[in-house]
Design a protein around this motif. Structure first.
Motif, PDB file in Angstrom:
ATOM      1  N   THR A 127      -5.015   6.496  -0.473  1.00 10.76           N
ATOM      2  CA  THR A 127      -4.283   5.228  -0.481  1.00 10.76           C
ATOM      3  C   THR A 127      -4.532   4.492  -1.788  1.00 10.76           C
ATOM      4  O   THR A 127      -5.544   4.684  -2.468  1.00 10.76           O
ATOM      5  CB  THR A 127      -4.709   4.333   0.696  1.00 10.76           C
ATOM      6  N   ALA A 128      -3.574   3.636  -2.129  1.00 17.06           N
ATOM      7  CA  ALA A 128      -3.718   2.768  -3.303  1.00 17.06           C
ATOM      8  C   ALA A 128      -2.914   1.508  -3.061  1.00 17.06           C
ATOM      9  O   ALA A 128      -1.912   1.500  -2.319  1.00 17.06           O
ATOM     10  CB  ALA A 128      -3.239   3.475  -4.562  1.00 17.06           C
ATOM     11  N   ASP A 129      -3.324   0.420  -3.679  1.00 18.00           N
ATOM     12  CA  ASP A 129      -2.613  -0.847  -3.556  1.00 18.00           C
ATOM     13  C   ASP A 129      -1.466  -0.897  -4.559  1.00 18.00           C
ATOM     14  O   ASP A 129      -1.620  -0.521  -5.732  1.00 18.00           O
ATOM     15  CB  ASP A 129      -3.551  -2.019  -3.829  1.00 18.00           C
ATOM     16  N   GLU A 136       0.834  -1.195   0.000  1.00 17.00           N
ATOM     17  CA  GLU A 136       0.000   0.000   0.000  1.00 17.00           C
ATOM     18  C   GLU A 136       0.871   1.248   0.000  1.00 17.00           C
ATOM     19  O   GLU A 136       1.923   1.298   0.648  1.00 17.00           O
ATOM     20  CB  GLU A 136      -0.905   0.021   1.228  1.00 17.00           C
ATOM     21  N   GLU A 140       0.573  10.248  -9.792  1.00 16.81           N
ATOM     22  CA  GLU A 140       0.930   8.944 -10.350  1.00 16.81           C
ATOM     23  C   GLU A 140       2.266   8.514  -9.768  1.00 16.81           C
ATOM     24  O   GLU A 140       3.196   9.322  -9.652  1.00 16.81           O
ATOM     25  CB  GLU A 140       1.037   9.016 -11.875  1.00 16.81           C
ATOM     26  N   LEU A 145      -3.588   8.184  -7.861  1.00 19.52           N
ATOM     27  CA  LEU A 145      -4.403   8.676  -6.761  1.00 19.52           C
ATOM     28  C   LEU A 145      -4.886  10.068  -7.112  1.00 19.52           C
ATOM     29  O   LEU A 145      -4.125  10.888  -7.636  1.00 19.52           O
ATOM     30  CB  LEU A 145      -3.607   8.720  -5.454  1.00 19.52           C
ATOM     31  N   ARG A 163       0.471   5.470   0.713  1.00 22.47           N
ATOM     32  CA  ARG A 163      -0.394   6.499   1.284  1.00 22.47           C
ATOM     33  C   ARG A 163       0.209   7.865   0.967  1.00 22.47           C
ATOM     34  O   ARG A 163       1.419   8.054   1.142  1.00 22.47           O
ATOM     35  CB  ARG A 163      -0.507   6.358   2.802  1.00 22.47           C
ATOM     36  N   ALA A 177       0.442   3.214  -9.466  1.00 21.70           N
ATOM     37  CA  ALA A 177      -0.685   3.712  -8.680  1.00 21.70           C
ATOM     38  C   ALA A 177      -1.079   5.079  -9.182  1.00 21.70           C
ATOM     39  O   ALA A 177      -0.219   5.901  -9.516  1.00 21.70           O
ATOM     40  CB  ALA A 177      -0.328   3.779  -7.193  1.00 21.70           C
TER      41      ALA A 177
END
Length: 944
Positions: A916-918, A876, A888, A900, A878, A898
């Protein structure tokens, strides 16, 4: 009964430490009295016998703004001497004159706002004349010497109390009250803070003045660096004085706070102790502080802290101990020693840029001296009034004899014909109008703004005027008797100025083509000149259309003088009040076209032409066809004599350039680009070929370097070598020592000055030069750890005569702390701690502290963070962001892992949200982040 004498209060007891005395005085002051102390003009407290006091006395290169005083070379000229002993002596002389002047005029202050230690990063900066160098080491060395002279050498009492200007990263006049300098941590710690830090640590500084600009989106007057950096460098109480009007700017121009009460409280809490605002009227500031206290924005303890710092300076100046003050009886003013020192400083500031054997001139040389500055001794905004004056023409007359010197100013001689067929006429001035002194010279009191002289009129003959072209369409007009045309508050045009000057220059005009003639616009008011029944004035209506009648071209006068001479000395350069000064940056490095024409005319008429540039900043000039070129800053009262002594060989030149001279405007970064590393600025990083390099300067002698030895002991590198005068005249040499990291893991300077020494050597004489270079000088700011680090490995040591004229070199291997991958799992990434960037600006994370990063307007920001250790794996990412936009993330320049984005903008620039992104990644990688839109990124974190 005998009346008893009241006991002496402790604050009057010279046997007590200053701290205890200040404590006692603070306890005796009421809250209202303490608040009144926070304005620049502090009132007296008569019940305690405490005098009125004020912060601030300009003393950049002599006592300024208070009338006649010894005028030394401009600060950039003092920097060009590379002579710390000389500059210390200049500081001593200036502080002695400040004391002597105060003895007869209590308006003269002892808290001197000087020196300016802003680095000369960009040569188009309008205030280039006020700084010492583009290099932090040289700047701090010269500034430390000057402050030591200003302070005096008594262990307890100070002769004057110097305040350094202008904190921080201030190098532009364009939008100076609203622009923000984006300063990455490495530039902040390796460059901008260094000049301040080393000078403060030397122990002769009473305080600093914040600059008008913002740094990383936050005004300097509420900078956390005042607390986190400045006050951590010394145990002394430092007084922070605001710049003039800057407290109000926090609301009125920067719009950083909604109310003046909030802004004043924030500045006080950040560390501003004295508010320079609204001139001598303190009511506005006092009222704001009082209301801020009543609203709970300040405590009495906060106010006490600021007052304590001010009182600390006053006690050190001996105000409360007149019987013990060793400087109380100082009366040294315009002494023979000060005059000799002004000449010595002017001589040492002259830099010989090129010499193909034309110089020095033989005693029987017939010299033509030509150019706009050939018979000028120019002052600047921070000069005192000249007591003595020496122009290049006067110096050459004195040295070679008037019969051997021809003069041509090279200005166009014109008449301005009106549409009625008459000409502008300058009325004669009667002797009893006190325009001239006893010997016919213009009286120093003849300044713009006088309304007791008659305005211009018209008549059939008119007056022949000198049209002086300063470039970019800006000109001045001068009457035959030397008076400049000026406009006073009543809008009439008079010949009433001895020189262009003033905060708003009233002596500059533009000729604007119109129909078959020209309009004459007055730049100071923006209005055109018109002819009225009661005289010539400026107005919004009925502008006069003039026909420009040229009586003589300046090039013709130059050509005639050049043809009659053995050697031509062309004196070119700037007027310090025009086209580059406080409030106005330059637009080009080029010499004004009119002066280029004069130079070409002289060169065509006589190939034996010497170009002497007298200027506050570098120029780009074509020197290939010129046999000799010199440069000096405006050299103060002895400038002309000094120049003549150098041209004649009485003195061998040994000034050295304190900043790079570039070939072309295209070599320059943007004026507001403060990333000296990323955009390869100054000699430290510049990868092109300069016109003349940093540290350059020639001599009439020659010098050899030999016997370089080095050793590393303890926390220093010891370097020694010998310098021998191999020429046939006595001369000074400036030995310079540079270092270079051979195998850096990050971008490091191409070479960096670590020490220098100016030595005087007779023919054949040898000097042993030894330097002890602290290991701290080899460190860089490691953004991965948030602090300085000495990288282990090889470092070149380069000794020579300039940054590019290296005579000796060796390599030492230093132990240090190896770099390590960033522990991003534990610390994450602060957004501003990037290794590389493009299109990004650093802004304030909050109004109080911290940095964030945002794209520059209409650009995408690219950020790279090297060697980030993601451990055994992360799942993850954040990000803490505010505003609106898209982020990006990728690794090593690969595909985007990712994306966001904020669906809607946050409520304000300081309202952060976490996105957040995985992701799936492990090991050590370069993290790449791309930002689009008005998005502020504060922090990036990772977790498994």
């Amino acid at each position: 009964m005998t009346e008893q004498t009241p006991p002496t209060p402790p604050f009057r007891d010279p046997q007590l430490p200053f701290a205890k005395r200040i404590d006692d005085l603070l306890e005796r002051l009421t809250l209202e009295e303490k608040i009144s102390f926070l304005h620049q003009y502090t009132p007296a407290v008569e019940r305690l016998g405490v005098d009125a006091w004020r912060t601030g006395q300009e003393a950049l290169h002599g006592v300024a703004w208070m009338g006649p005083a010894t005028v030394f070379p401009q600060a950039v000229g003092l920097g060009a001497t590379w002579n710390t002993d000389l500059v210390r002596r200049v500081g001593e002389a200036v502080s002695k004159e400040a004391r002597a002047m105060r003895a007869r005029d209590d308006r003269v202050g002892l808290n001197v706002w000087s020196p300016t230690v802003n680095l000369l990063r960009h040569p188009l900066w309008g205030r280039n004349e006020e700084g010492y160098s583009e290099d932090p080491k040289l700047t701090s060395a010269i500034a430390t010497a000057y402050t030591r002279g200003l302070r005096g050498d008594h262990p307890t009492y100070w002769r004057t109390a110097p305040v350094l200007k202008h904190w921080l990263a201030h190098n532009n006049e364009t939008d100076r009250a609203t622009s923000s300098s984006s300063v990455r941590p490495r530039v902040l710690h390796e460059y901008d803070l260094r000049a301040f830090r080393e000078t403060v640590e030397a122990g002769a500084v009473a305080g600093v003045m914040p600059a008008y600009n913002l740094v990383n989106g936050r005004p300097n007057h509420v900078s956390p660096y005042l607390r986190e950096q400045l006050r951590s460098w010394t145990d002394e109480e430092l007084l922070v004085c605001s710049d003039a009007g800057a407290p109000s700017n926090l609301v009125d121009h920067e719009h950083y706070y909604d109310t003046h009460e909030e802004a004043t409280a924030a500045a006080l809490l950040a560390g501003v102790d004295s508010f320079t605002d609204h001139g001598t009227e303190s009511a506005q500031i006092v009222g704001r502080v009082q209301r801020a206290y009543e609203e709970g924005l300040l405590t009495e303890a906060d106010i006490d802290t600021a007052v304590r710092r001010q009182l600390s300076v006053r006690f050190r100046l001996g105000e409360f101990d007149p019987r013990y003050d060793p400087y109380a009886g100082t009366h040294d003013f315009d002494t023979p020693a000060h005059r000799a020192l002004a000449l010595e400083a002017a001589e040492q500031a002259i830099v010989l840029l090129k010499n193909d054997g034309l110089l020095p001139l033989a005693p029987d040389t017939r010299v033509a001296v030509v150019g706009l500055l050939a018979d000028e001794c120019k002052l600047d905004w921070y000069s005192g009034t000249l007591i003595h004056r020496s122009t290049p023409l006067e110096g050459l007359y004195e040295r070679f004899g008037a019969e051997r010197v021809e003069f041509a100013e090279g200005v166009d001689r014109i008449r301005l014909k009106t549409s009625a067929g008459t000409f502008l006429q300058v009325p004669a001035v009667d002797a009893d109008d006190e325009v001239r002194g006893a010997e016919g010279a213009l009286d120093p009191a003849l300044l713009s703004g006088r309304t007791d002289l008659p305005p211009l009129t018209t008549d059939p003959a008119g007056t022949e005027l000198a049209l002086i072209d300063w470039g970019e369409g800006v000109l001045t007009l001068r009457a035959p008797d030397g008076r400049y045309l000026s406009v006073a508050d009543d809008d009439y045009v008079r010949a009433s100025a001895d020189q262009p000057g003033g905060w708003v220059v009233q002596e500059t005009f533009r000729l604007e083509p119109h129909a078959s003639g020209h309009l004459l616009r007055h730049i100071g008011t923006g209005r055109h000149v018109c002819v009225a029944a009661d005289g010539v004035k400026v107005a919004d209506e009925n502008p006069e259309i003039f026909e420009l009648v040229v009586v003589e071209r300046g090039e013709e006068a130059v050509r005639r003088a050049a043809e009659q001479a053995d050697v031509v000395v062309v004196v070119a350069g700037n007027d310090p009040h025009i086209n580059g000064r406080e409030t106005e940056d330059r637009t080009t490095l080029r010499l004004p076209e009119h002066q280029e024409r004069l130079l070409r005319a002289a060169r065509a008429a006589n190939p034996r032409t010497v170009l002497t540039l007298v200027s506050a900043y570098p120029y780009t000039v074509r020197t290939t066809s010129l046999p000799a070129v010199l440069w000096t800053a405006h050299g103060g009262q002895a400038a002309g004599t000094a120049l003549a002594r150098v041209l004649s060989g009485d003195v061998s030149p040994a000034g050295r350039l304190p900043q790079t001279w570039y070939e072309d405007d295209g070599d320059l970064p943007g004026l507001l680009d403060y990333d000296v590393i990323g955009s390869r600025q100054t000699y430290l990083y510049f990868e092109g070929t300069p016109l003349f390099p940093f540290g350059h300067g020639l001599s009439y002698a020659s010098f050899s370097y030999a016997d370089l030895t080095t050793s590393v002991t303890g926390d220093a590198v010891h370097v020694s070598f010998t310098v021998t005068n191999t020429g046939d005249v006595s001369a000074d040499e400036v030995a310079q020592l540079y270092t270079r990291a051979v195998e850096p893991t990050v971008t490091r300077p191409r070479r960096e000055l670590v020490a220098h020494r100016r030595v005087t050597l007779a023919p054949g004489e040898k000097a042993d030069i030894a330097f002890e270079v602290p290991l701290r000088a080899f460190e860089f700011w490691d953004v991965a750890r948030g602090g300085p680090r000495l990288e282990p490995g090889p470092y070149d040591l380069l000794a020579g005569a300039s940054s590019e004229d290296v005579r000796l070199r060796t390599t030492v291997v230093l132990d240090g702390e190896p770099g390590a991958p960033r522990p991003v799992l534990q610390r994450g990434l602060d957004a501003a701690d990037f290794d590389e960037q493009s299109g990004a600006a650093i802004v304030d994370r909050t109004k109080v502290a911290g940095d964030a990063v945002t794209p520059e307007p209409n650009r995408t920001a690219e950020l790279v963070y090297r060697d980030c250790d993601l451990g055994d794996g992360v799942t993850e990412v954040r990000v803490s962001v505010a505003g609106e936009g898209v982020l990006e993330l990728s690794l090593d320049g690969g595909p985007v892992l990712a994306v966001l984005s904020t669906e809607t903008a946050t409520s304000g620039p300081y309202d952060y949200t976490t996105l957040t992104a995985d992701i799936v990644a492990e090991g050590v990688h370069d993290v790449h982040i791309r930002l689009r839109g008005p998005l502020r990124l504060a922090h990036v974190g990772f977790s498994g």
